[in-house]
Every structure is written in structure tokens, then in C-alpha cells.
Design an enzyme around this catalytic site. Structure first.
Site, PDB file in Angstrom:
ATOM      1  CB  SER A 186      -1.117  -0.018   1.265  1.00 28.54           C
ATOM      2  OG  SER A 186      -0.228  -0.168   2.324  1.00 28.54           O
ATOM      3  CG  HIS A 214      -3.494  -0.536  -2.361  1.00 31.10           C
ATOM      4  ND1 HIS A 214      -4.052   0.961  -2.329  1.00 31.10           N
ATOM      5  CD2 HIS A 214      -3.340  -0.688  -1.034  1.00 31.10           C
ATOM      6  CE1 HIS A 214      -4.132   1.234  -1.108  1.00 31.10           C
ATOM      7  NE2 HIS A 214      -3.555   0.308  -0.451  1.00 31.10           N
ATOM      8  CE  LYS A 245      -7.405   1.156   0.423  1.00 31.26           C
ATOM      9  NZ  LYS A 245      -6.786  -0.051   1.288  1.00 31.26           N
TER      10      LYS A 245
HETATM   11  C1  LIG Z   1      -6.987   0.016   3.023  1.00 27.85           C
HETATM   12  C2  LIG Z   1      -6.495  -1.397   3.016  1.00 27.85           C
HETATM   13  C3  LIG Z   1      -7.279  -2.365   3.860  1.00 27.85           C
HETATM   14  C4  LIG Z   1      -8.315  -1.848   4.555  1.00 27.85           C
HETATM   15  O1  LIG Z   1      -9.571  -1.619   3.716  1.00 27.85           O
HETATM   16  P1  LIG Z   1     -10.772  -0.688   4.190  1.00 27.85           P
HETATM   17  O2  LIG Z   1     -11.693  -1.261   3.181  1.00 27.85           O
HETATM   18  O3  LIG Z   1     -10.262   0.808   3.788  1.00 27.85           O
HETATM   19  O4  LIG Z   1     -10.947  -1.097   5.379  1.00 27.85           O
HETATM   20  C5  LIG Z   1      -6.590  -3.406   4.142  1.00 27.85           C
HETATM   21  N1  LIG Z   1      -5.458  -3.878   3.500  1.00 27.85           N
HETATM   22  C6  LIG Z   1      -4.679  -2.981   2.759  1.00 27.85           C
HETATM   23  C7  LIG Z   1      -3.453  -3.621   1.920  1.00 27.85           C
HETATM   24  C8  LIG Z   1      -5.040  -1.847   2.530  1.00 27.85           C
HETATM   25  O5  LIG Z   1      -4.533  -0.812   1.748  1.00 27.85           O
END
Ligand SMILES: *Cc1c(COP(=O)(O)O)cnc(C)c1O
Length: 397
Positions: A186, A214, A245
Site C-alpha cells: 500500500s 490496492h 478503493k
Molecule cells: C486499505 C487497506 C485495507 C483496509 O481496507 P478498508 O476497506 O479501507 O478498511 C486493508 N489492506 C490493505 C493493504 C489496505 O491498503
């Protein structure tokens, strides 16, 4: 009336402020490539937003928003109970079926966030007597979930397969071995070496779980994620992702075999004891999933903008972390330097917050710059050029 602890909270905040690590909320007027952003002093500035994870620009897409509105009218604003009680709606089942098909696996289970998906599923998969092998740069939700599971946690150096194999050799006595890694990391934008990790897993009797928060919707020719991009059969692993995302909505999921999903439905506490995903979020995610999987022009626009941004950043290229994915990071170092670059960028109408510890390791504060499909090529190009100029001005070579 202050509580007993407020003075201590104040001291903690003061300490964070002194170390340039205090985090504050900035008000962003809306979701999208451009928005009014508060400057922290009561005024706002019109900015190009280069920090969101809405990679395909679907969070504000008219048909995604319309799907959310329609679902609220059809089903209600909230699910009103756990899915295992009265909260299981047709939109959940439809979303799960299409997610499974998109990922190329038998089944999927949605949670109310990606964070909840990790926190619910990992402790349902392993416990005391088991061991988790985890990449050092894995997302905080993975780390928290590992701790919660009660399994032994062994952390291997970022993408270091030799170290991973060493650990696996020393973990043969555990009942179960789970390897967990981000697919697209991330805060660095590089990719996990999934084919090699799977080979090690097979050799040492481990199962691999990949968090593709991602990668989903973005990497791979059809946007199916890191497995597709690296040519790995998704049925060989446990696939976790988010709907918040590239899919522009809210929620998380785990996808894999029917047996896995059946197990999680019964054992993942963040699923069992939490209200079902809100219908508007589920419907928005479903609409976004359909767009992301049927319209390759979205990914084409994203990649064109990412390339334009990187090319224009060229001068700062000694500081670019990885070019493996759509996540572009400019390494800066000290938190105050990162804040200074971010503040200058804001003055130029670019919103790129500084990423500081504990989100990233000490001494690696950075700008994480994301162009999305919703930016124009010109915006991406100008943003890159402006950031390169600022970095050149503010930072020593
Ligand atoms: C953003 C993210 C999460 C959490 O996801 P949300 O839907 O924002 O709670 C989990 N793992 C990774 C690698 C992330 O970047």
C-alpha cells in the site's frame, strides 16, 4: 468536565506535535479528482486531489451513485442486523456471486470494511498452535489480525524469499502455517512475488493469503488483481480485497473455495457479530465491479495518467520508490521535510498529504501520489512537474 485521562491525552498530542507526527483531519469538499480542501486555518483552497484510492474514479461515477441511491430506496439505508439473522439481502448475494466470478474462484464473503475482512478472517483461519509468516510491510489490518489470532507471528524482511524459506524451515512443527502478504504494497507500490511465495508454500505445507486491497480492479489485464497480473491461479490462495478503493464504495471481501467461505460465515467474528454491509454500499460496489470488469477504458485512462505523472516527476526520479504499479511514492526521509513539501504542494493547489511513521518506517516519510482515471492527462503531467520542482527546491540532492 475533563476525565481523569484528558491531561495525559494532551501531553501525548503535544509530544506528537513536537516530533512533526501529529495527524489532523482536513476537510475535503467531495470525493473526486478536484475538490475544495480546508487549509487548517479556516479557509479552503481548490485542489487537484492526488491522494485518494479511488483509482478508477468510480466513487463519484453517476451510475455507481445511482445504484447506491436506488438500493437505499429498495432495501433500506442499513442492513439492520447481522447477515446471519435478518440482514442478508439479495444485493449481498449478488455482489458475492459476481466478486467470486471476477476473482475466478468459487465463492466470496463481504465484510463491512477491508479492515474487518482481515480482522475477521485471519483469526478464523489460525490460532494458538499455528504460525503466521508475514511480510514486514504488510498493512496494519493484517498485523492487528495476526496478533488477535493468537497464532505465533514471524515477520520476514520485505519480499525476502530466502528469509521466508528460513522461517518456513523452522516452522515445520507448527500445526498450520499461513503466509500473509499484501499483493500491491500500500505505501510502496511494489508487488509481492506471489509465484515464488506459492512455490515455497507448497514445499513447506503452508497456505497463502493475499491482501489485494490496492490491486483489485486495477492490475492485471482485466483488473482481477495481482494474481492475474503475475499469472497465478487464484484458486491456490485465499484472496482478500476491499470494495473501498478501485471499487469506489465501502466494504471488504474474502474470496476462495466454497469450504473457506462456509467456514468464515460461521467463524469470522467480524462477520457473525457485525451488521451486514449497508445496502447502498453493496449496490455501489456491485455497479462499480460491473464497470471495472466491462470497461477497459477506465484502466487505460488510469495507466496513461500514471505514466504522465511519473514522466513529469522524472527529475525527482532518484526518489521514486517503485514503478511496479499505479501507486507512486516519492521518498523524502524526515517527517518535517515531507510536511514541508506537502505544504508547498498545497499552496500550488495539489493535495498530497505526507505519509509519516508509524504508517511507514522511521526515516522513510514520503509523498504517496496517486493519479486516477478521473484526472486529465494535463493534470497528471502538471502535478508531476510541480512536485518535482518543489522537491528540487526544498530537499537537498
Ligand atoms: C486499505 C487497506 C485495507 C483496509 O481496507 P478498508 O476497506 O479501507 O478498511 C486493508 N489492506 C490493505 C493493504 C489496505 O491498503
Amino acid at each position: 468536565m475533563p476525565t481523569l485521562w484528558d491531561a495525559e491525552f494532551e501531553r501525548t498530542l503535544e509530544d506528537l506535535r513536537a516530533r512533526e507526527l501529529l495527524r489532523t483531519l482536513r476537510t475535503v469538499g467531495r470525493v473526486g479528482p478536484r475538490a475544495e480542501v480546508s487549509d487548517g486555518e479556516g479557509a479552503t483552497r481548490q485542489c487537484v486531489i492526488l491522494a485518494s484510492n479511488d483509482y478508477l474514479g468510480l466513487a463519484a461515477h453517476p451510475s455507481v451513485c445511482e445504484a447506491a441511491a436506488e438500493a437505499a430506496r429498495a432495501f433500506g439505508a442499513g442492513a439492520a442486523a447481522s447477515r446471519l439473522l435478518t440482514g442478508n439481502l439479495p444485493v449481498h448475494e449478488e455482489l458475492e456471486a459476481e466478486l467470486a466470478a471476477f476473482k475466478g474462484v468459487e465463492a466470496a464473503l463481504v465484510f463491512s470494511s477491508g479492515y474487518a475482512a482481515n480482522l475477521g478472517s485471519i483469526p478464523a483461519l489460525v490460532g494458538s498452535g499455528d504460525v503466521i509468516l508475514c511480510d514486514k510491510l504488510s498493512h496494519a489490518s493484517i498485523v492487528d489480525a495476526c496478533r488477535l489470532s493468537g497464532a505465533r507471528l514471524r515477520v520476514y524482511r520485505h519480499k525476502d524469499l530466502t528469509k521466508l524459506e528460513d522461517l518456513l524451515k523452522r516452522c515445520v512443527a507448527f500445526r498450520r502455517r499461513l503466509i500473509v502478504t499484501d499483493g500491491v504494497f500500500s505505501m510502496d507500490g511494489d508487488l509481492a512475488p506471489l509465484p515464488e511465495i506459492l512455490e515455497l508454500a507448497d514445499r513447506y505445507g503452508a497456505v497463502v493469503m493475499v491482501d489485494d486491497a490496492h490491486g483489485g480492479g486495477v492490475v492485471g489485464p482485466m483488473g482481477r488483481g495481482t494474481t492475474e497480473h503475475l499469472g497465478v491461479d487464484p484458486r491456490r490462495l485465499i484472496n482478500m480485497g476491499t470494495l473501498s478503493k478501485a471499487f469506489g464504495a465501502q466494504g471488504g471481501y474474502v474470496a476462495g473455495s466454497r469450504a473457506l467461505v462456509g467456514h468464515l460465515r460461521n467463524r469470522a467474528r467480524a462477520f457473525v457479530y457485525s451488521t451486514g454491509l449497508a445496502p447502498p454500499a453493496a449496490a455501489a460496489a456491485l455497479a462499480a465491479l460491473r464497470l471495472a470488469s466491462s470497461d477497459p477504458s477506465l484502466r487505460a485512462a488510469l495507466w496513461a495518467n500514471v505514466r504522465a505523472l511519473r514522466e513529469a516527476l522524472g527529475e525527482a526520479s532518484g526518489r521514486l520508490l517503485s514503478a511496479d504499479s499505479h501507486v507512486t511514492c516519492v521518498l523524502i526521509g524526515a517527517p518535517e521535510a515531507a510536511l514541508r513539501v506537502a505544504a508547498r504542494a498545497f499552496e500550488e493547489g495539489l493535495f498530497v498529504p505526507a505519509i509519516r511513521p508509524p504508517t511507514v518506517p522511521q526515516g522513510t516519510s514520503r509523498l504517496r501520489v496517486t493519479a486516477t482515471a478521473a484526472h486529465t492527462l494535463d493534470e497528471a503531467r502538471r502535478a508531476g512537474a510541480t512536485l518535482a520542482e518543489i522537491a528540487h527546491d526544498v530537499l537537498p540532492d
